[in-house]
Enzyme design. Structure first.
Site, PDB file in Angstrom:
ATOM      1  N   SER A   1      65.531  14.945  32.799  1.00  0.00           N
ATOM      2  CA  SER A   1      66.440  13.801  32.866  1.00  0.00           C
ATOM      3  C   SER A   1      67.352  13.678  31.643  1.00  0.00           C
ATOM      4  O   SER A   1      68.382  13.017  31.714  1.00  0.00           O
ATOM      5  CB  SER A   1      65.638  12.511  33.041  1.00  0.00           C
TER       6      SER A   1
ATOM      7  N   ASP B   1      66.543   2.940  28.204  1.00  0.00           N
ATOM      8  CA  ASP B   1      65.460   2.414  29.048  1.00  0.00           C
ATOM      9  C   ASP B   1      64.131   2.769  28.375  1.00  0.00           C
ATOM     10  O   ASP B   1      64.111   3.023  27.166  1.00  0.00           O
ATOM     11  CB  ASP B   1      65.575   2.957  30.491  1.00  0.00           C
TER      12      ASP B   1
ATOM     13  N   HIS C   1      64.587   6.958  27.782  1.00  0.00           N
ATOM     14  CA  HIS C   1      65.781   7.708  27.385  1.00  0.00           C
ATOM     15  C   HIS C   1      66.611   7.013  26.323  1.00  0.00           C
ATOM     16  O   HIS C   1      66.779   5.794  26.379  1.00  0.00           O
ATOM     17  CB  HIS C   1      66.663   7.944  28.617  1.00  0.00           C
TER      18      HIS C   1
END
Ligand SMILES: *[C@@H]1O[C@H](CO)[C@@H](O)[C@H](O)[C@H]1NC(C)=O
Ligand SMILES: *[C@@H]1O[C@H](CO)[C@@H](O)[C@H](O)[C@H]1NC(C)=O
Length: 377
Positions: A44, A331, A334
């Site tokens: 991600s 978040d 990340h």
């Protein structure tokens, strides 16, 4: 026959040039493109939309993700640009590298982004969230790209020569901890292996995968290591050590994996002819005074956190802090785009000698070496 081949090659190259000239896309930076192509594999931290149409909770194509990105939510797991975007800019690309999910035709000659949220070195990592494109699948997707390129160029040797000039960035391993080893309720790995043994298995598999990448034609590869996963908000929340800054047991397990990168890089470079593998050291890049770049909130995520299956991600349509430039975390997992930028800058031009081993991406691109040669140094 020969003329038609040559014509075909020139036609493709002409198209690539034309597309760069008349690009209707956004951004980016002035300055010459330093390499013809950039290929990206990872999780991600690099994903720019490959999970959007997968059946998974590991998605970021909804607000407030992308709140500071010109196109809004695109599947990037941050508020703005990710590290792969910043690297594309620094390398002089005039627009970002397309995700494999949507790339078409000659566009793939600029490179392709295969990265997928929740994906790991091990195929099963992230499975409790749903579908994801593991590193093995990303490698298979790269083979598909290469076969299209060979068809367009009409020559496999030429395709390999072309790929040898591209930069590859690969960042894997985070989910083999976060969405595997550190979730004993879903995955057996921590019951089966002690941290040292698990780290060893991971690096062995990773090394094999990087060798496959080399066999497909990659010669300039920057391998991004894992960070201090015990310090991310989602793990602090999960492991309930609210008073300490980090979960030490997690950092110590992950460190065993990080310690094995340097020997792996040495092994790849000494056994694979013409290969340049480098290691980007996230632990080193994290060193420095965050407040010097305006980061004053180091542990609190900026967005409103979801408590559903993808616990730790932003909740769909939820709020976000307004002082995003002062938050390290976007978040629960990340970083915001500011640390992403720092990571790309220091991976390209090492600030500390430990940031990149044995040298940084500017040397991989060859530009720094050429400059040295020109100045007679
Ligand atoms: C394919 O490309 C290579 C490398 O550029 C060249 O030497 C070779 O002649 C080409 N083969 C054909 C069939 O065009
Ligand atoms: C990575 O950086 C850390 C922190 O500076 C350092 O302790 C470690 O030795 C570095 N690893 C490599 C392979 O350079």
């Amino acid at each position: 026959m020969a003329t038609s081949k040559i014509f075909k090659i020139w036609f493709v190259l002409l198209l690539v040039v034309l597309m760069n000239l008349i690009s209707p896309f956004l951004v980016v930076v002035k300055g010459e493109q330093q390499v013809p192509c950039l290929f990206i594999m990872g999780d991600s931290l690099f994903d720019n939309g490959n999970n959007n149409n997968l059946l998974t909770a590991a998605k970021a194509n909804y607000p407030p993700y992308g709140i500071d990105f010109p196109d809004g939510p695109t599947g990037r797991f941050t508020n703005g640009k990710n590290t792969a975007d910043f690297l594309a800019e620094i390398l002089g690309f005039d627009r970002y590298i397309e995700p494999f999910a949507t790339v078409k035709g000659v566009e793939m000659f600029r490179g392709v982004n295969y990265a997928s949220g929740a994906a790991g070195i091990r195929d099963e990592s992230g499975i409790h969230l749903g579908d994801r494109i593991s590193l093995n699948r990303q490698l298979r997707n790269h083979k598909v790209t290469i076969s299209h390129m060979s068809t367009l160029l009409g020559n496999k040797t030429l395709t390999k020569e072309y790929l040898s000039k591209c930069i590859y960035i690969v960042g894997m391993g985070n989910n083999d901890y976060i969405n595997n080893y550190l979730m004993p309720q879903f995955y057996p790995s921590s019951h089966l292996y002690k941290p040292e043994k698990y780290a060893k298995l991971l690096i062995q598999q990773y090394s094999k995968q990087l060798k496959s990448l080399y066999r497909y034609g990659a010669r300039k590869v920057a391998v991004f290591g894992v960070g201090s996963l015990g310090c991310i908000p989602a793990e602090l929340e999960l492991y309930g050590t609210k008073d300490s800054i980090c979960v030490d047991s997690i950092n110590s397990a992950v460190q065993k994996f990080a310690d094995k990168f340097k020997p792996m890089i040495d092994d790849l470079n000494s056994n694979l002819p013409d290969a340049s593998f480098i290691y980007i050291n996230q632990t080193s890049i994290a060193i420095g005074d965050p407040s010097a770049i305006g980061l004053t909130s180091l542990a609190e995520p900026c967005c409103e956190i979801s408590s559903f299956i993808a616990k730790g991600q932003c909740s769909n349509g939820g709020g976000a802090c307004s002082d995003r430039a002062s938050h390290y975390f976007w978040d629960g997992f990340h970083p915001t785009e500011i640390p992403n930028n720092v990571c790309a800058e220091r991976a390209y031009t090492a600030l500390l000698p430990t940031d990149a081993y044995p040298f940084d991406i500017s040397h991989l691109a060859g530009s720094a070496l050429n400059k040295l040669a020109q100045s007679g140094a």
